[in-house]
Design a protein around this motif. Structure first.
Motif, PDB file in Angstrom:
ATOM      1  N   VAL A  48      37.165  33.088  98.818  1.00 45.76           N
ATOM      2  CA  VAL A  48      37.454  34.044  99.624  1.00 45.76           C
ATOM      3  C   VAL A  48      37.333  35.642  99.608  1.00 45.76           C
ATOM      4  N   CYS A  49      37.763  36.025  98.913  1.00 45.80           N
ATOM      5  CA  CYS A  49      37.734  37.253  98.441  1.00 45.80           C
ATOM      6  C   CYS A  49      35.688  37.778  98.640  1.00 45.80           C
ATOM      7  N   ASN A  50      35.200  37.255  97.754  1.00 46.18           N
ATOM      8  CA  ASN A  50      34.224  37.048  97.923  1.00 46.18           C
ATOM      9  C   ASN A  50      33.187  37.527  99.130  1.00 46.18           C
ATOM     10  N   THR A  51      34.242  36.521 100.092  1.00 47.45           N
ATOM     11  CA  THR A  51      33.584  36.384 101.721  1.00 47.45           C
ATOM     12  C   THR A  51      34.026  37.166 102.718  1.00 47.45           C
ATOM     13  N   ILE A  52      35.846  37.759 102.019  1.00 47.66           N
ATOM     14  CA  ILE A  52      35.856  39.258 102.302  1.00 47.66           C
ATOM     15  C   ILE A  52      35.397  40.570 102.374  1.00 47.66           C
ATOM     16  N   MET A  53      34.861  40.489 100.829  1.00 47.58           N
ATOM     17  CA  MET A  53      33.604  41.342 100.881  1.00 47.58           C
ATOM     18  C   MET A  53      32.308  41.285 101.751  1.00 47.58           C
ATOM     19  N   ALA A  54      31.714  40.347 101.485  1.00 43.91           N
ATOM     20  CA  ALA A  54      30.488  40.605 101.864  1.00 43.91           C
ATOM     21  C   ALA A  54      30.172  40.310 103.325  1.00 43.91           C
ATOM     22  N   ALA A  55      31.339  40.122 104.397  1.00 47.56           N
ATOM     23  CA  ALA A  55      31.337  40.267 105.883  1.00 47.56           C
ATOM     24  C   ALA A  55      31.683  41.535 105.958  1.00 47.56           C
ATOM     25  N   GLY A  56      32.027  42.394 105.164  1.00 45.94           N
ATOM     26  CA  GLY A  56      32.346  43.916 105.590  1.00 45.94           C
ATOM     27  C   GLY A  56      31.611  44.226 105.284  1.00 45.94           C
ATOM     28  N   MET A  57      30.717  44.146 104.524  1.00 46.73           N
ATOM     29  CA  MET A  57      28.880  44.998 104.304  1.00 46.73           C
ATOM     30  C   MET A  57      28.141  44.318 105.145  1.00 46.73           C
ATOM     31  N   SER A  58      28.834  42.629 105.219  1.00 46.83           N
ATOM     32  CA  SER A  58      27.483  42.832 105.901  1.00 46.83           C
ATOM     33  C   SER A  58      27.689  43.360 107.353  1.00 46.83           C
ATOM     34  N   LEU A 106      51.866  33.516 107.399  1.00 40.68           N
ATOM     35  CA  LEU A 106      51.741  32.171 107.013  1.00 40.68           C
ATOM     36  C   LEU A 106      52.320  31.622 105.154  1.00 40.68           C
ATOM     37  N   ASN A 107      53.797  31.771 106.296  1.00 42.86           N
ATOM     38  CA  ASN A 107      54.642  31.515 104.608  1.00 42.86           C
ATOM     39  C   ASN A 107      55.319  30.096 104.707  1.00 42.86           C
ATOM     40  N   THR A 108      54.358  28.992 104.898  1.00 39.81           N
ATOM     41  CA  THR A 108      54.385  27.614 104.321  1.00 39.81           C
ATOM     42  C   THR A 108      52.822  27.037 104.532  1.00 39.81           C
ATOM     43  N   THR A 109      52.764  25.976 103.614  1.00 41.72           N
ATOM     44  CA  THR A 109      51.209  25.427 103.169  1.00 41.72           C
ATOM     45  C   THR A 109      50.917  24.908 105.341  1.00 41.72           C
ATOM     46  N   PRO A 110      51.813  23.862 105.718  1.00 41.47           N
ATOM     47  CA  PRO A 110      51.362  23.430 106.303  1.00 41.47           C
ATOM     48  C   PRO A 110      50.537  24.779 108.240  1.00 41.47           C
ATOM     49  N   LYS A 111      51.415  26.091 107.636  1.00 40.40           N
ATOM     50  CA  LYS A 111      50.887  26.415 108.650  1.00 40.40           C
ATOM     51  C   LYS A 111      49.921  27.410 108.468  1.00 40.40           C
ATOM     52  N   ALA A 112      49.779  27.299 106.791  1.00 44.99           N
ATOM     53  CA  ALA A 112      48.609  28.953 106.367  1.00 44.99           C
ATOM     54  C   ALA A 112      47.425  27.169 106.806  1.00 44.99           C
ATOM     55  N   ILE A 113      47.361  26.071 106.390  1.00 46.91           N
ATOM     56  CA  ILE A 113      46.307  25.166 106.571  1.00 46.91           C
ATOM     57  C   ILE A 113      45.420  25.424 107.688  1.00 46.91           C
ATOM     58  N   PRO A 114      45.758  25.359 108.707  1.00 47.98           N
ATOM     59  CA  PRO A 114      44.830  24.588 109.892  1.00 47.98           C
ATOM     60  C   PRO A 114      44.126  26.649 109.918  1.00 47.98           C
ATOM     61  N   THR A 115      44.613  27.245 109.852  1.00 48.37           N
ATOM     62  CA  THR A 115      43.695  28.558 109.345  1.00 48.37           C
ATOM     63  C   THR A 115      42.225  28.837 109.486  1.00 48.37           C
ATOM     64  N   PHE A 116      42.582  28.028 107.933  1.00 51.76           N
ATOM     65  CA  PHE A 116      40.907  27.708 107.455  1.00 51.76           C
ATOM     66  C   PHE A 116      40.350  27.608 108.475  1.00 51.76           C
ATOM     67  N   ASN A 117      39.879  26.470 109.317  1.00 49.44           N
ATOM     68  CA  ASN A 117      38.733  25.550 110.226  1.00 49.44           C
ATOM     69  C   ASN A 117      38.641  26.481 110.764  1.00 49.44           C
ATOM     70  N   SER A 118      38.946  28.193 111.446  1.00 50.80           N
ATOM     71  CA  SER A 118      39.271  28.851 112.354  1.00 50.80           C
ATOM     72  C   SER A 118      37.778  28.450 113.067  1.00 50.80           C
ATOM     73  N   GLU A 119      37.754  28.932 114.460  1.00 52.59           N
ATOM     74  CA  GLU A 119      36.435  29.236 114.738  1.00 52.59           C
ATOM     75  C   GLU A 119      36.207  30.502 114.123  1.00 52.59           C
ATOM     76  N   LYS A 120      36.511  31.037 114.108  1.00 52.88           N
ATOM     77  CA  LYS A 120      36.266  32.448 113.212  1.00 52.88           C
ATOM     78  C   LYS A 120      35.847  32.778 111.700  1.00 52.88           C
ATOM     79  N   ASN A 121      36.303  32.088 111.553  1.00 48.10           N
ATOM     80  CA  ASN A 121      36.148  31.605 109.785  1.00 48.10           C
ATOM     81  C   ASN A 121      34.755  30.908 109.526  1.00 48.10           C
ATOM     82  N   LYS A 122      34.774  29.636 110.324  1.00 49.96           N
ATOM     83  CA  LYS A 122      33.979  28.807 110.603  1.00 49.96           C
ATOM     84  C   LYS A 122      32.406  29.806 110.738  1.00 49.96           C
TER      85      LYS A 122
END
Length: 302
Positions: A89-99, A148-164
């Motif tokens: 994920v960190c590498n993705t963030i870096m690559a997205a910024g450079m892109s 996102l201080n609980t796992t059920p709050k955090a999980i559904p953000t991973f496959n958001s349209e922005k992240n996809k």
């Protein structure tokens, strides 16, 4: 990281106050290369050892992403988590910024102005204060940063349209691969909490409650010496039954089950644990069926 040094769930960046000022300078039109990392001599506290060169910036141990002199650290990896996923994920963030930067440069924007534009768009993630303070969650909410201080709050953000979209653009994960990982996260979370809850019930019914009965029986002829044992031990039995009752009402849907485990089952487990902690301080040590805190922490002294 341990519970006493874990960063908050709000992801922010701590570059140090000096670099924070440099970012603001660039946004205001300043030179990209005006920042100079200052060094200081740090004493070791030993009279026979020379001082060592160190950055002047504090590492800020309350930050998820602090700058530590010659690198950024990501300090929010779960204790049982494989670090490969956060690294991806960190590498993705870096690559997205450079892109994004490359797109601006290829569109004719100067390097200075492109960097200034990116800094301005993301300035709200920089925080050089105390991440443990009560004021930070309120300030983060004003900045639009998620908490996102609980796992059920955090999980559904991973496959958001922005992240996809960004995973797909960078050819890291296809949309269905992103969805599959979310399903695995839910399954892992649900399975882990269910195992913990069922193990807790088993430990109570086969170990703690029988020990409570034996300990209480010793005071049948001298109830004045029993203290709060009757109330505490009865509460343990009642809270165990409450946990069993909420466990019997688990939803069948994977997402609903995760939320139910987080919002209903875990609080019931915490309440029960508090009562058992009280029993540990009351019960005859020879009767307590599991290692207590004293033996776990100070066993090397025995």
């Amino acid at each position: 990281l341990g519970a006493q040094e874990a960063p908050p769930a709000i992801i922010s960046l701590y570059p140090g106050t000096g670099f924070e000022a440099h970012v603001d300078s660039i946004i205001a039109g300043g030179d990209l290369l005006a920042y100079k990392a200052e060094k200081k001599l740090q004493t070791t506290g030993c009279t026979n050892a020379m001082a060592v060169e160190a950055p002047t910036e504090d590492r800020n141990r309350t930050a998820p992403f602090p700058f530590c002199g010659n690198r950024f650290e990501f300090r929010a990896v779960g204790s049982s988590q494989n670090c490969s996923f956060p690294i991806m994920v960190c590498n993705t963030i870096m690559a997205a910024g450079m892109s994004k930067l490359a797109d601006l440069l290829e569109g004719g924007t100067s390097l200075r102005d492109a960097v200034a534009q990116l800094y301005k768009q993301n300035r709200h993630v920089i925080f050089t204060g105390n991440g443990y303070s009560a004021e930070w969650p309120a300030e983060a909410a004003k900045r639009g940063l998620p908490n996102l201080n609980t796992t059920p709050k955090a999980i559904p953000t991973f496959n958001s349209e922005k992240n996809k979209a960004i995973f797909s653009k960078l050819k890291i994960l296809a949309a269905d691969e992103t969805d599959a990982r979310v399903e695995i996260m839910y399954e892992s979370y649900n399975t882990t909490v269910l195992i913990e809850a069922r193990t807790m019930i088993n430990m109570l019914e086969t170990g703690i409650i029988p020990a409570c009965a034996k300990d209480l029986k010793k005071y049948e002829s001298c109830k004045d010496l029993a203290g709060s044992r009757t109330e505490v031990y009865s509460s343990i039995a009642k809270q165990t039954q409450k946990l069993k009752d909420v466990m019997a009402k688990l939803p069948s849907d994977m997402v609903a089950e995760a939320n139910y485990l987080c919002d209903t089952v875990l609080p019931a487990m915490n309440t029960l644990r508090e009562e058992v902690d009280k029993a540990e301080t009351l019960m005859d040590a020879d009767l307590y069926p599991y290692p207590n805190y004293e033996s776990l922490i100070y066993s090397h002294h025995f």
